[in-house]
Design an enzyme around this catalytic site. Structure first.
Site, short mmCIF file in Angstrom:
data_model
loop_
_atom_site.label_atom_id
_atom_site.label_comp_id
_atom_site.label_asym_id
_atom_site.label_seq_id
_atom_site.Cartn_x
_atom_site.Cartn_y
_atom_site.Cartn_z
N ARG A 45 0.87 -1.18 0.00
CA ARG A 45 0.00 0.00 0.00
C ARG A 45 0.91 1.23 0.00
O ARG A 45 2.13 1.11 0.06
CB ARG A 45 -1.00 0.00 1.17
CG ARG A 45 -0.62 -0.67 2.45
CD ARG A 45 0.53 -0.05 3.17
NE ARG A 45 0.35 1.38 3.35
CZ ARG A 45 1.32 2.23 3.59
NH1 ARG A 45 2.58 1.83 3.69
NH2 ARG A 45 1.09 3.51 3.75
N GLY A 46 0.27 2.41 -0.07
CA GLY A 46 1.05 3.64 -0.22
C GLY A 46 1.08 3.97 -1.71
O GLY A 46 1.42 3.11 -2.54
N ALA A 47 0.69 5.21 -2.05
CA ALA A 47 0.45 5.55 -3.45
C ALA A 47 1.63 5.22 -4.39
O ALA A 47 1.43 4.54 -5.41
CB ALA A 47 0.05 7.03 -3.56
N GLN A 197 -1.34 2.24 10.09
CA GLN A 197 -0.07 2.30 9.35
C GLN A 197 0.99 3.07 10.13
O GLN A 197 2.18 2.82 9.98
CB GLN A 197 -0.28 2.99 7.99
CG GLN A 197 -1.12 2.23 6.99
CD GLN A 197 -2.57 2.65 7.02
OE1 GLN A 197 -3.09 3.02 8.08
NE2 GLN A 197 -3.26 2.58 5.91
N ASP A 238 -1.91 10.90 -1.72
CA ASP A 238 -2.38 9.92 -2.70
C ASP A 238 -2.72 10.57 -4.02
O ASP A 238 -2.70 9.93 -5.07
CB ASP A 238 -3.59 9.17 -2.15
CG ASP A 238 -3.11 8.05 -1.25
OD1 ASP A 238 -2.72 8.35 -0.12
OD2 ASP A 238 -3.07 6.90 -1.72
N LYS A 249 -4.33 9.97 3.64
CA LYS A 249 -4.98 9.10 4.62
C LYS A 249 -5.94 9.87 5.51
O LYS A 249 -5.65 10.98 5.95
CB LYS A 249 -3.89 8.42 5.45
CG LYS A 249 -4.35 7.45 6.50
CD LYS A 249 -5.29 6.39 5.98
CE LYS A 249 -4.76 5.61 4.80
NZ LYS A 249 -5.80 4.80 4.13
O1 MRU Z 1 -4.37 3.19 2.45
P1 MRU Z 1 -2.89 3.39 2.28
O2 MRU Z 1 -2.07 2.79 3.36
O3 MRU Z 1 -2.44 3.00 0.90
O4 MRU Z 1 -2.72 4.97 2.38
C1 MRU Z 1 -1.43 5.50 2.28
C2 MRU Z 1 -1.37 6.96 2.47
O5 MRU Z 1 -2.36 7.62 2.68
C3 MRU Z 1 -0.03 7.59 2.29
O6 MRU Z 1 0.12 8.71 3.10
C4 MRU Z 1 0.13 8.03 0.82
O7 MRU Z 1 -0.21 6.98 -0.04
C5 MRU Z 1 1.49 8.50 0.53
S1 MRU Z 1 2.66 7.21 0.58
C6 MRU Z 1 4.16 7.83 0.16
#
Ligand code: MRU
Length: 349
Positions: A45-47, A197, A238, A249
């Site tokens: 996960r994480g964009a 997270q 994201d 998030k």
């Molecule tokens: O639901 P997730 O864990 O994928 O959400 C992740 C986030 O909101 C991060 O802050 C975002 O993707 C940036 S990651 C470098």
């Protein structure tokens, strides 16, 4: 650096982020279906990591394809792209990476390349996307470090670290960059309900790097800001709309409002692949609504009584007026974002 995602024996291997920090288990994806499932179920996960993973998934699908003719190969390629595009809606890096893979494919097809050549080109493009992401994060870290005072308490939300990217991280990249530049840094990590997270992943990877980390519940942030114990906030993103409105998030918006109230700088750190100039403002960003069970339960323990209505929007949008600056590999952008981000994109066309 942490191995977020890598090729191993022509399969894709990634650390299972649902299991950290209790266990460090690796998941092997042998097909594009496995990759789509890993993204959807938050193994990864994480964009930026989602984008890199999708590109590698498309290359994996191409490598596994039994097609010998370009017609069948093209149909399967398109199917892989559609499958991955349906996994998570908010992280624009996913769609950015799929578009890049499509562009590479059509360049090859137009040049009359064979199936074997197309396969090789998709693998090369996926590897490029992976490596560029690490390089972008390092550059974000170097730019962001200039904004960090010599001695700083930095609050962050969710996990925008090595685990959320191909390596090094965006918000945590700024923290790593500041540490490398000799700043004395203490991190306050919001636990980040409901998926945790912050408590599970951010604390885990920062402690591995020996960076001083304190975990708080999300509801403690305001009071800690009021007591003067936060010098700046840095978060990931994201999707950043053309006017600077930023989806991240759930809980990020509340932090930004609190930061403004307390006169604390609020920074967003993200690679250029997170900037979506085709989306004019935050109201147009699709927000993923995840499973109610993430809220009603922690692990297998039920917290909320059966029958209670549950909401679980996974992201919120922070209006640009709360954002002090957006830190990218291209530099630091300040308001008016429509102009500053727009001017930097001219080099893209
Ligand atoms: O639901 P997730 O864990 O994928 O959400 C992740 C986030 O909101 C991060 O802050 C975002 O993707 C940036 S990651 C470098």
């Amino acid at each position: 650096m942490l191995p977020t995602i890598a090729w191993q024996d022509d399969n894709i291997v990634m650390v299972d982020q649902r299991k950290l920090p209790a266990s460090e288990i690796y998941v092997t994806c042998k097909t594009v279906n496995d990759v789509a499932k890993a993204i959807k179920t938050m193994v990864i996960r994480g964009a930026p990591a989602i984008g890199v993973c999708a590109a590698m998934g498309i290359a994996l699908g191409a490598a596994r394809s039994k097609a010998t003719g370009t017609k069948q190969f093209t149909t399967e390629f398109q199917r892989s792209c559609d499958l991955l595009a349906a996994t998570r809606p908010t992280a624009v890096n996913l769609f950015w990476a799929i578009e890049r893979m499509k562009r590479s494919f059509s360049d090859g097809a137009l040049a009359g390349e064979s199936v074997e050549q197309l396969r090789a080109r998709l693998r090369t493009e996926a590897d490029r996307i992976h490596d560029e992401d690490v390089a972008s994060c390092r550059s974000i870290g170097a730019h962001g470090a200039t904004l960090v005072p010599a001695d700083a308490n930095i609050l962050t939300h969710c996990n925008a670290g090595a685990l959320a990217t191909a390596g090094y991280g965006t918000a945590l990249g700024v923290i790593r960059g500041a540490v490398q530049a000799g700043r004395k840094v203490r991190v306050i990590a919001d636990e980040t309900r409901p998926f945790l997270q912050g408590a599970r992943l951010t604390a885990w990877e920062l402690l591995k790097d020996g960076i001083d980390t304190t975990v708080i519940t999300d509801s403690m942030a305001g009071s800690i800001m009021l007591s003067g114990d936060v010098d700046l906030v840095v978060v990931g993103a994201d999707r950043i709309a053309a006017n600077g409105d930023t989806a991240n998030k759930i809980g990020t918006y509340s932090l930004a409002v609190l930061a403004k109230e307390h006169g604390i700088p609020f920074y967003v750190a993200a690679p250029w692949s997170t900037i979506d100039l085709a989306t004019p403002n935050g109201a147009s960003i699709p927000i993923e609504e995840r499973n109610a069970r993430e809220v009603s339960h922690v692990g297998n323990n039920q917290l909320a009584p059966a029958g209670a209505h549950i909401r679980n929007p996974s992201f919120d949008v922070t209006p640009h007026k709360y954002i002090t600056a957006i830190i990218t590999e291209r530099g630091i952008f300040k308001a008016p974002f429509t102009e500053t981000l727009g001017a930097s994109s001219i080099s893209d066309v």
